[in-house]
Write a protein that holds these residues in place. Structure first.
Motif, PDB file in Angstrom:
ATOM      1  N   ARG A   1       1.530   9.916  -5.100  1.00 21.96           N
ATOM      2  CA  ARG A   1       1.422  11.136  -4.291  1.00 21.96           C
ATOM      3  C   ARG A   1       1.923  12.392  -5.009  1.00 21.96           C
ATOM      4  NH1 ARG A   1       6.019  10.938   0.448  1.00 21.96           N
ATOM      5  NH2 ARG A   1       7.817  10.440  -0.860  1.00 21.96           N
ATOM      6  N   HIS A   2       2.727  12.232  -6.049  1.00 24.56           N
ATOM      7  CA  HIS A   2       3.173  13.399  -6.804  1.00 24.56           C
ATOM      8  C   HIS A   2       2.074  13.939  -7.722  1.00 24.56           C
ATOM      9  CE1 HIS A   2       7.249  12.884  -5.378  1.00 24.56           C
ATOM     10  NE2 HIS A   2       7.211  11.615  -5.740  1.00 24.56           N
ATOM     11  N   ASP A   3       1.054  13.142  -7.962  1.00 21.42           N
ATOM     12  CA  ASP A   3      -0.028  13.540  -8.855  1.00 21.42           C
ATOM     13  C   ASP A   3      -1.279  13.997  -8.119  1.00 21.42           C
ATOM     14  OD1 ASP A   3       1.086  12.659 -11.574  1.00 21.42           O
ATOM     15  OD2 ASP A   3       1.299  10.834 -10.388  1.00 21.42           O
TER      16      ASP A   3
ATOM     17  N   ALA B   1       0.832  -1.209   0.000  1.00 22.75           N
ATOM     18  CA  ALA B   1       0.000   0.000   0.000  1.00 22.75           C
ATOM     19  C   ALA B   1       0.867   1.260   0.000  1.00 22.75           C
ATOM     20  CB  ALA B   1      -0.939  -0.002   1.206  1.00 22.75           C
ATOM     21  N   THR B   2       1.964   1.224   0.764  1.00 19.38           N
ATOM     22  CA  THR B   2       2.883   2.368   0.797  1.00 19.38           C
ATOM     23  C   THR B   2       3.538   2.578  -0.563  1.00 19.38           C
ATOM     24  OG1 THR B   2       3.331   2.008   3.148  1.00 19.38           O
ATOM     25  CG2 THR B   2       4.928   3.322   1.929  1.00 19.38           C
ATOM     26  N   GLU B   3       3.833   1.491  -1.226  1.00 19.61           N
ATOM     27  CA  GLU B   3       4.426   1.573  -2.570  1.00 19.61           C
ATOM     28  C   GLU B   3       3.470   2.288  -3.540  1.00 19.61           C
ATOM     29  OE1 GLU B   3       5.085  -1.636  -6.078  1.00 19.61           O
ATOM     30  OE2 GLU B   3       5.939  -2.199  -4.132  1.00 19.61           O
ATOM     31  N   ILE B   4       2.187   1.948  -3.468  1.00 16.79           N
ATOM     32  CA  ILE B   4       1.188   2.602  -4.329  1.00 16.79           C
ATOM     33  C   ILE B   4       1.065   4.082  -3.952  1.00 16.79           C
ATOM     34  CG2 ILE B   4      -1.256   2.644  -4.971  1.00 16.79           C
ATOM     35  CD1 ILE B   4      -1.289  -0.399  -4.413  1.00 16.79           C
ATOM     36  N   PHE B   5       1.045   4.350  -2.656  1.00 17.10           N
ATOM     37  CA  PHE B   5       0.959   5.734  -2.174  1.00 17.10           C
ATOM     38  C   PHE B   5       2.115   6.562  -2.728  1.00 17.10           C
ATOM     39  CE2 PHE B   5       2.069   9.066   0.843  1.00 17.10           C
ATOM     40  CZ  PHE B   5       0.853   9.663   1.113  1.00 17.10           C
TER      41      PHE B   5
END
Length: 504
Positions: free
Chosen positions: A428-430, A420-424
């Motif tokens: 998060r830049h977008d 989940a952190t990897e997806i975040f």
């Protein structure tokens, strides 16, 4: 809108629920609350500042990006004091004030009469409402304050607090805040906190026209703070002493102003509808009493829990402002127009006329919040486990939502938090995202509903096998399974301002 002599319990409850929600979930806080607050001053919390910034950015881009003949400025709050002499604020920027001797409460006399007229209209007596507004407009135009007081008495308008009609005389109250510039008190200069943002545009008319190489017709847009020492500051953030305006002054050839006035009326109404404010809750309200600078004026009103109230004004300001500044500054405020008229002659030099659109950013914020706030009955579970409950959700347009998506690992183990952190980190830049792993996932969904997050992304054990996730949709609570690789485009398409611009 209710009779001012009565307390509308249902409407009060509606507004109180929204005010409580705004504080509880980080939208709006009373200012300086640890010191018991300051009347009619508020702070925007973590979610509130995101929503307000989204509204401002949407307005800014709609004005300057979608219109090639509109550019922006950011003028200072402090201006030379002669600015306010030229604009008429020093001599005439006041509201009719009246006090109730029993409750010691202060009211705007015109607001008391407008609320009485709205009561007549609500009970089906539009003729009486129109007559009352016409009488009020006539008296205010003639500056007959004694007549205004008598009209309040004749209409049997009582103080909502004391219930009595023991009124003082009506008197004018200047709304400008003053301060001093200078290090020594005796040598300091009296200046004012600007009561509107428009004058910063007018005094920069030629600077902008020349530097941006603009040709009539063109507009200058600005977002900024203004300050008014309101007699009655109430109804949450609807009327505050420190507020933010989103204004555009559109400079036109004399004689064409009414065409542009009509065009901007229609354009601005469409913009509010594109935001998600329903047509049946919006209406035009023509001014009964025109300001000294205007030859036409209309408000776009939204139906708040406390009735239809203004969120934007469109005004044909004539050439009043530029002419006044030209006279007092002794600097020409003219445009040389080399286009040809119907006789083949150049228009030459003239002082442009102005059509103004002015949105209250705080009022638009409140309208958006009121429209989005929804309490609904939902059914959960199946068979004997089925139960109904009330769900509170903010149905904000995805482009306006403070948080675009929330990412949840189903459990706090088995590598799900790491995935989940990897997806975040990838998204998060977008978009503005939140990551949360505490509590049951149902509670996490509920929290996001309460702040208006359009998408919740659940990472489960299947994600580790095939790189797919579940996207839960806020409004219908439906779930869609999709590859992680499609998330950026999926969210981006939904939250883009383009979805709103398409409706314009």
């Amino acid at each position: 809108m209710s009779n001012p002599t009565q307390k509308p319990s249902l409407e009060n409850t509606q507004l109180k629920d929204i005010v409580a929600h705004a504080k509880e979930y980080g939208f709006v806080f009373p200012s300086s609350e640890i010191y018991d607050g300051l009347q009619a001053v508020y702070d925007y919390g973590p979610n509130g500042v995101e929503l307000k910034n989204n509204l401002k950015q949407l307005w800014w881009r709609a004005m300057t990006q979608l219109n090639q003949n509109v550019v922006g400025i950011d003028a200072a709050i402090f201006m030379h004091p002669l600015t306010w002499k030229a604009s008429g604020h020093i001599d005439g920027f006041s509201d009719p004030m009246i006090d109730n001797l029993d409750s010691k409460k202060r009211y705007r006399a015109d607001v008391l009469l407008e609320e009485k007229a709205a009561h007549y209209e609500n009970v089906g007596d539009k003729v009486r409402a129109d007559m009352l507004l016409a009488d009020m407009g006539r008296l205010l135009t003639a500056e007959d304050l004694t007549g205004v007081r008598q009209l309040i008495i004749d209409e049997k308008i009582a103080c909502p607090v004391s219930g009595t009609a023991n009124w003082t005389e009506v008197r004018q109250f200047n709304l400008m805040f003053s301060t001093q510039v200078g290090s020594v008190e005796g040598d300091s200069t009296l200046i004012y906190l600007r009561p509107e943002t428009a004058q910063g545009i007018f005094v920069n008319f030629l600077n902008v026209q020349k530097s941006a190489r603009m040709k009539i017709p063109f507009g200058i847009a600005q977002i900024g703070k203004a300050f008014r020492n309101e007699i009655v500051a109430r109804q949450f953030i609807f009327r505050m002493r420190e507020f933010e305006q989103m204004e555009m002054q559109f400079f036109v050839r004399p004689g064409t102003e009414m065409e542009w006035y009509q065009q901007w009326k229609e354009t601005r109404l469409r913009w509010h509808e594109a935001l998600g404010l329903p047509a049946e809750k919006l209406r035009f309200h023509d001014h009964d009493k025109l300001a000294h600078y205007a030859n036409a004026a209309v408000d776009i009103e939204f139906e708040f829990p406390f009735g239809f109230k203004e969120i934007e004004g469109i005004h044909s300001r004539t050439d009043f402002d530029l002419t006044q500044h030209q006279a007092l500054s002794r600097k020409k405020q003219q445009f040389f127009d080399n286009d040809l008229d119907e006789n083949g002659k150049a228009y030459g030099n003239y002082v442009p006329f102005v059509v103004e659109t002015s949105v209250g950013a705080d009022r638009l914020f409140l309208a958006t919040l009121c429209q989005a706030y929804t309490e609904e009955t939902i059914t959960e579970g199946e068979g004997e486990q089925q139960q109904t409950k009330t769900r509170t959700v903010l149905r904000l347009h995805p482009a306006l939502a403070p948080v675009k998506a929330a990412i949840f690992p189903l459990v706090r183990k088995d590598g799900l938090p790491e995935k989940a952190t990897e997806i975040f980190d990838e998204l998060r830049h977008d978009f503005r995202l939140v990551y949360e792993e505490r509590d049951a996932i149902g509670k996490r969904y509920t929290r996001q509903d309460l702040i208006g997050t359009p998408f919740c992304i659940a990472v489960d054990h299947q994600t580790l096998e095939d790189n797919t996730i579940t996207v839960r949709h806020r409004d219908l609570r439906e779930q869609t399974r999709m590859p992680i690789s499609e998330l950026r485009n999926y969210i981006g398409e939904a939250v883009s301002f383009k979805r709103i611009f398409e409706k314009l």
